[in-house]
Design a protein around this motif. Sequence first.
Motif, short mmCIF file in Angstrom:
data_model
loop_
_atom_site.label_atom_id
_atom_site.label_comp_id
_atom_site.label_asym_id
_atom_site.label_seq_id
_atom_site.Cartn_x
_atom_site.Cartn_y
_atom_site.Cartn_z
N ARG A 1 88.83 24.43 -11.27
CA ARG A 1 88.96 23.64 -10.04
C ARG A 1 90.37 23.75 -9.45
O ARG A 1 90.55 23.71 -8.23
CB ARG A 1 88.60 22.17 -10.30
N SER B 1 91.39 25.23 -5.78
CA SER B 1 92.13 24.37 -4.85
C SER B 1 93.28 25.11 -4.17
O SER B 1 93.71 24.69 -3.08
CB SER B 1 92.67 23.14 -5.58
N ASN C 1 92.37 26.12 -0.77
CA ASN C 1 92.09 25.07 0.20
C ASN C 1 93.39 24.71 0.91
O ASN C 1 94.27 24.09 0.33
CB ASN C 1 91.52 23.83 -0.52
N LYS C 2 93.50 25.15 2.15
CA LYS C 2 94.74 25.00 2.93
C LYS C 2 95.92 25.61 2.15
O LYS C 2 96.81 24.88 1.67
CB LYS C 2 95.02 23.53 3.23
#
Length: 372
Positions: free
Chosen positions: A105, A109, A112-113
């Motif tokens: 995860r 992440s 993500n941006k």
Amino acid sequence: MYYIVGFTVGAYLCLFLVSRLLKKHRGPIVGMASVAFLIVCELCFVNRTEWHKIRGAQMLVAMKVISVAFDTDFGALQCLPSPAEFTGYVLCVGTCVFGPWVPYRDYISIFNKPLWVSTAACDLYPHVTYSFLELCQTSLRIMQITDRSGTTIMHLWWIAYRDALSFRSSHYFICFLSEASAIMSGFGHHEDEPWSLSVARPQFIEIPRSLVQVVVYWNVPMHNWLKNYVFRTTKPLGSFAAILSTYAVSSLLHGLNFQLVAVLLSLGAYTYVEYVLRQKLATVFGACIQVRPCRRDCSHRNKEKRLTVVLGNMGLGLVAMFHLSYLGVMFDMSSKLQEEGYNYAHTLAKWSVLGYASHWIALGTYIFYLLV
């Protein structure tokens, strides 16, 4: 490289087949298959010297593969990652060589941006470089102090402390390097907080409160991996069985090396004895002398700042330092055996010189625990 890439491909095929055929028990099956692959390669296919060079990278692949399998069982991952996602995670450029292990995860992440701040590198590298210089300087100073001939007990223990410190310094070097490579790849970003990714904390190892604290802060990501995927899954068998299983799995991941197995299993027994003894003493005396610092609102009458409690924790911490010197004595960084791993004769010879003192003290500590 071929072994690492082949391991990645084979692990995904195994995970895919188990997911299709059984749809459960993916973690244990993939875990046993990964460990079996490491053992077979080390015994049959790869030269020991060459395998010793890639053992760390292979261990990281195994940890990532097993974590994905267990996360799929636990429901943390709704579905199996695609081949591209799985390969990108396992062979992530920032963590595939030096580590550290990061959860899947956390890998997702960073897409993500995506954010990369140059000031993060500017703040990180001077600190890391300073740490490298301090560790090297400390190690060299200790070697100069103890580079004298002699066979007295004090001299032998000084040599033991020197060798153990030299090994720990090399470990810190790799940990700081892995922090830098991971942060430069996008890991370690927190909202409204500085970039940070903690792998090892030398201050809690060199001046330990307990051996349990040393185990936790020696490699924080690996400790979390072992706790989540080994200790908790074997906890129904009992605390002692779970602790031994955790150290046994750690030994297998590190390779078929008698030295590492002996150290890790000894450390497992030591931490168990230390934990139960300090737990009982904390109950008997109502004092904050457990292996971990107590909360401020704990029920103990004698708090951390009380003089007798401070002295007690200091004494138990010195015992932990004694055990660390003993366990690390055979990690002689100048030995030629380091190139292919240490054998049982080297380990027993190092410990026999010190009279197996640490093991005898651990046994005496356990007997004292039974008598309290």
